[in-house]
Structure formats: structure tokens, C-alpha cells
Design a protein around this motif. Structure first.
Motif, mmCIF file in Angstrom:
data_model
loop_
_atom_site.group_PDB
_atom_site.id
_atom_site.type_symbol
_atom_site.label_atom_id
_atom_site.label_comp_id
_atom_site.label_asym_id
_atom_site.label_seq_id
_atom_site.Cartn_x
_atom_site.Cartn_y
_atom_site.Cartn_z
ATOM 1 N N ASP A 25 51.952 46.362 41.391
ATOM 2 C CA ASP A 25 52.181 45.587 42.092
ATOM 3 C C ASP A 25 52.272 45.446 43.956
ATOM 4 N N LEU A 45 47.833 36.225 48.438
ATOM 5 C CA LEU A 45 47.689 37.231 46.736
ATOM 6 C C LEU A 45 45.746 36.888 46.319
ATOM 7 N N ASP A 46 45.154 35.827 47.213
ATOM 8 C CA ASP A 46 44.303 35.798 46.374
ATOM 9 C C ASP A 46 42.683 36.197 47.242
ATOM 10 N N TYR A 49 44.029 40.206 44.912
ATOM 11 C CA TYR A 49 42.998 39.690 43.941
ATOM 12 C C TYR A 49 41.641 39.732 43.476
ATOM 13 N N ASN A 50 40.899 38.907 44.861
ATOM 14 C CA ASN A 50 39.016 39.174 44.612
ATOM 15 C C ASN A 50 38.904 40.185 44.874
ATOM 16 N N PHE A 52 40.014 43.394 43.986
ATOM 17 C CA PHE A 52 40.669 43.551 42.807
ATOM 18 C C PHE A 52 39.328 43.561 41.639
ATOM 19 N N ASP A 53 39.017 41.584 41.689
ATOM 20 C CA ASP A 53 38.424 41.689 41.004
ATOM 21 C C ASP A 53 37.151 41.754 40.791
ATOM 22 N N LYS A 63 40.100 43.027 33.545
ATOM 23 C CA LYS A 63 40.900 42.587 33.868
ATOM 24 C C LYS A 63 41.657 42.212 32.887
ATOM 25 N N THR A 66 47.066 38.434 36.064
ATOM 26 C CA THR A 66 47.560 38.395 36.992
ATOM 27 C C THR A 66 48.779 37.822 36.730
ATOM 28 N N ASP A 69 53.230 39.054 41.301
ATOM 29 C CA ASP A 69 52.112 39.932 42.781
ATOM 30 C C ASP A 69 51.984 41.071 42.496
ATOM 31 N N TYR A 71 49.405 43.274 38.269
ATOM 32 C CA TYR A 71 47.858 43.117 38.486
ATOM 33 C C TYR A 71 47.376 43.531 37.098
#
Length: 152
Positions: A25, A45-46, A49-50, A52-53, A63, A66, A69, A71
Motif C-alpha cells: 500500500d 493509482l492508474d 497499477y498499470n 505493477f500490472d 494479480k 486492488t 491503495d 495491491y
């Protein structure tokens, strides 16, 4: 699982003897949220997380979800990965580096970069799809709880 859900079938819970679960987080997320417009929070966040993806694809990490905040990801769940702990470790290191290169607000660089806390743990768990209206693929068990505590 997806085929069963599409066909209206209930998915049976599955036991997994050994997985490695990752949580992270954003440090100071409540404070950041109080200073930024909700649209900017969503954009941050987008972007994060993009990234991280993309890392999850690179490290072959699954994954899970989410939530705000937070993941959550896992290895050795959807396929055998004898090096599951190493995969999560390398994913975690890369996630920290990516976060530290992600601006909180691209229009205001003085807000700095995202800082995350990570934690992970290996052990058994149960996976299941919960709910019907907006079904969620969830993991349960002490390993999930311990990984979450390791993050905090």
C-alpha cells in the motif's frame, strides 16, 4: 473459473498447499488523498497499477485485486512455480523501484514520488469466487493475514 462463471456454475473453493502472497500500500495515502482532487488520485493509482500490472506479467505473478491503495498478488496459485518466493521477491523489489519513479501528481512534481510498503508471506490458502452480482476471486487463510501484517 471464468468458463464456469460464464456458464452460471458455482466454482468450488480450492486448497493450495504453498503459495506466496504479496501486499503493498501507499505510505501516507490518507494525507495524499486530503491534498489532491479525487481525479488526480484516480490518475495516480492508474499509472501506478498499470506499472505493477506490467511487472506482474514480466515476473509471471498473478494479480488478485486492488482495493484503494492496496495491491495484492500471488505466485504458485494458478500454475506450479517452484521459484514462487523468488518471483515475489523480485516483483516486490521492482514494484518499490517503479513506485519511487511514479509522481504523486504529474502536474505538481513538488508533491514527490509514490512510496510504498510491501510485505509477503508463503504458506497455504484457499481460493474461491465470492458473490454473484459482482463476483470476486478471493484468497483466504493465515497466509493471507500474515502477508498483510508483514506489509503493515
Amino acid at each position: 473459473v471464468a468458463d464456469a462463471l460464464r456458464n452460471g456454475q458455482k466454482v468450488a473453493p480450492e486448497n493450495h498447499d504453498i503459495v506466496t502472497i504479496f501486499f503493498c500500500d501507499i505510505v501516507g495515502f490518507t494525507d495524499i488523498s486530503s491534498k489532491l482532487d479525487p481525479m488526480k488520485i484516480s490518475e495516480m493509482l492508474d499509472r501506478l497499477y498499470n506499472s505493477f500490472d506490467a511487472l506482474s506479467d514480466y515476473h509471471d505473478v498473478f494479480k488478485v485485486e486492488t482495493i484503494g491503495d492496496a495491491y495484492m498478488a500471488v505466485t504458485n496459485l494458478t500454475k506450479k512455480q517452484p521459484d514462487h518466493c523468488k518471483r515475489i521477491t523480485e516483483f516486490a523489489i521492482d514494484a518499490i523501484q517503479v513506485a519511487n519513479q511514479t509522481l504523486v501528481d504529474e502536474t505538481n512534481p513538488s508533491m514527490g514520488f509514490v512510496n510504498i510498503r510491501v510485505g509477503f508471506h508463503s504458506g497455504s490458502c484457499v481460493s474461491n469466487v465470492v458473490g454473484t452480482r459482482n463476483p470476486r476471486y478471493c484468497l483466504f487463510g493465515d497466509t493471507v493475514n500474515t502477508a498483510s501484517r508483514m506489509e503493515s
